[in-house]
Design a protein around this motif. Structure first.
Motif, PDB file in Angstrom:
ATOM      1  N   CYS A 169      26.556 -31.761 -18.952  1.00 39.86           N
ATOM      2  CA  CYS A 169      25.619 -32.375 -19.910  1.00 39.86           C
ATOM      3  C   CYS A 169      24.187 -31.983 -19.536  1.00 39.86           C
ATOM      4  O   CYS A 169      23.808 -32.013 -18.368  1.00 39.86           O
ATOM      5  CB  CYS A 169      25.772 -33.886 -19.870  1.00 39.86           C
ATOM      6  SG  CYS A 169      24.551 -34.738 -20.882  1.00 39.86           S
ATOM      7  N   CYS A 180      20.569 -40.379 -23.536  1.00 38.99           N
ATOM      8  CA  CYS A 180      22.014 -40.109 -23.647  1.00 38.99           C
ATOM      9  C   CYS A 180      22.437 -40.163 -25.128  1.00 38.99           C
ATOM     10  O   CYS A 180      22.051 -41.069 -25.861  1.00 38.99           O
ATOM     11  CB  CYS A 180      22.782 -41.145 -22.835  1.00 38.99           C
ATOM     12  SG  CYS A 180      24.539 -41.164 -23.152  1.00 38.99           S
ATOM     13  N   LYS A 181      23.250 -39.181 -25.524  1.00 39.40           N
ATOM     14  CA  LYS A 181      23.698 -39.107 -26.932  1.00 39.40           C
ATOM     15  C   LYS A 181      24.959 -39.940 -27.161  1.00 39.40           C
ATOM     16  O   LYS A 181      25.520 -39.944 -28.252  1.00 39.40           O
ATOM     17  CB  LYS A 181      24.003 -37.651 -27.314  1.00 39.40           C
ATOM     18  CG  LYS A 181      22.865 -36.686 -27.033  1.00 39.40           C
ATOM     19  CD  LYS A 181      21.878 -36.643 -28.179  1.00 39.40           C
ATOM     20  CE  LYS A 181      20.791 -35.609 -27.969  1.00 39.40           C
ATOM     21  NZ  LYS A 181      19.578 -36.134 -27.349  1.00 39.40           N
ATOM     22  N   CYS A 183      28.009 -39.420 -26.266  1.00 43.23           N
ATOM     23  CA  CYS A 183      29.122 -38.612 -26.782  1.00 43.23           C
ATOM     24  C   CYS A 183      30.459 -39.071 -26.195  1.00 43.23           C
ATOM     25  O   CYS A 183      31.521 -38.717 -26.698  1.00 43.23           O
ATOM     26  CB  CYS A 183      28.888 -37.140 -26.465  1.00 43.23           C
ATOM     27  SG  CYS A 183      29.051 -36.781 -24.710  1.00 43.23           S
ATOM     28  N   CYS A 186      31.306 -38.883 -20.546  1.00 43.22           N
ATOM     29  CA  CYS A 186      31.192 -39.451 -19.204  1.00 43.22           C
ATOM     30  C   CYS A 186      30.940 -40.960 -19.300  1.00 43.22           C
ATOM     31  O   CYS A 186      30.706 -41.486 -20.392  1.00 43.22           O
ATOM     32  CB  CYS A 186      30.097 -38.728 -18.411  1.00 43.22           C
ATOM     33  SG  CYS A 186      28.441 -39.186 -18.889  1.00 43.22           S
TER      34      CYS A 186
END
Ligand code: SF4
Length: 284
Positions: A169, A180-181, A183, A186
């Motif tokens: 990332c 942070c997206k 996704c 993690c």
């Protein structure tokens, strides 16, 4: 769709937490035993050293004053009493007699005196440092819990290690975790959800210096920290007297790479420390 009974949901949730508490407790039994063994051994060694400290100059002291050996003897007896009291109180605290003894003082004593001595003693016996540190983290957690204090959400900081972030990332999280997206590649996404739900602060540190800076800037009253044995035990020592509840990370790919966090343990800790926990709020 069938209607869900909120009381049944709350009871189910309480059962889940009880089961988790038992699981956490049983996973640490060996660590507790190791700690009790080490603390007993260290105290006996300390007492023997004190006796030696009295015996060696005993003959020589008589020449200074006839009472000198006895005054020194009294000092040694009082010191032995203090060491024995501290060790006994600590062991009793670990065994569950939480309200009787002063947990705050004991935490200081454990962090400042017993841990360094226990590490030396344990290493001399061939016990791996990591095992001693894990046992210390467990006992520290027990003492923090024994203080029986509750905190408002804004007083709690969840401090995470950088190795939780997916190694591929490219998002920069230090200082601005909201980058942070989410996704889901993690555990950071799940941690952000947890921080949103409970209203507690969340930060990621790339090392000890940054971690200290985050603590100074946020001025929390309790830290829920996730890291490996080494970083957690040094972090607990560095931030004393600030209470730190430590949770060990999981390392399926080895140390410092794509590590994982038991989010349910963090949630369990939040429920234990928050003034009005989320499950309590839902009962109102
Ligand atoms: S959840 Fe956030 S930090 Fe993790 S890989 Fe996705 S964007 Fe990166």
């Amino acid at each position: 769709m069938p209607e869900v009974d909120p009381r049944a949901q709350t009871e189910e949730r309480a059962d889940d937490f009880r089961a988790l508490e038992e699981e956490i407790e049983s996973s640490f039994v060996a660590r507790k035993r190791l700690f009790i063994g080490l603390i007993t051994g260290t105290s006996i060694l300390l007492c023997l050293l004190l006796v030696l400290f009295w015996l060696i100059p005993f003959v020589g002291l008589r020449t200074i004053h006839p009472l000198a050996p006895w005054i020194l003897g009294l000092f040694v007896v009082v010191s032995i009493g203090l060491v024995a009291w501290a060790a006994l109180a600590l062991v009793l605290n670990i065994l569950g007699f939480r309200k009787i003894f002063m947990s705050r003082r004991l935490r200081g004593l454990t962090i400042k005196i017993f841990l360094p001595m226990m590490t030396i003693f344990g290493r001399a016996l061939g016990i791996p440092k990591q095992k001693i540190q894990a046992s210390f983290i467990k006992v520290n957690n027990e003492l923090v819990l024994a203080e029986n204090r509750r905190y408002r959400p804004e007083e709690i900081l969840m401090l995470m290690p950088h190795c939780l972030q997916n190694s591929r990332c490219t998002v920069r999280l230090t200082y601005e975790i909201q980058n942070c997206k989410r996704c889901g590649l993690c555990p950071i996404a799940g941690l952000l959800d947890l921080s949103d739900r409970y209203g507690v602060r969340l930060a990621v540190a790339t090392g000890g210096t940054i971690a200290r800076r985050i603590v100074v800037q946020n001025r929390p009253r309790l830290i829920l920290a996730v890291a490996c044995e080494r970083d957690l035990s040094s972090g607990i020592q560095d931030t004393y007297p600030l209470p730190v509840f430590g949770i060990l990370n999981r390392r399926p790919k080895g140390p410092c790479l794509d590590t994982l966090v038991p989010i349910e343990h963090l949630e369990w800790a939040l429920e234990r420390f928050l003034v009005v926990s989320r499950s309590a709020r839902s009962e109102i």
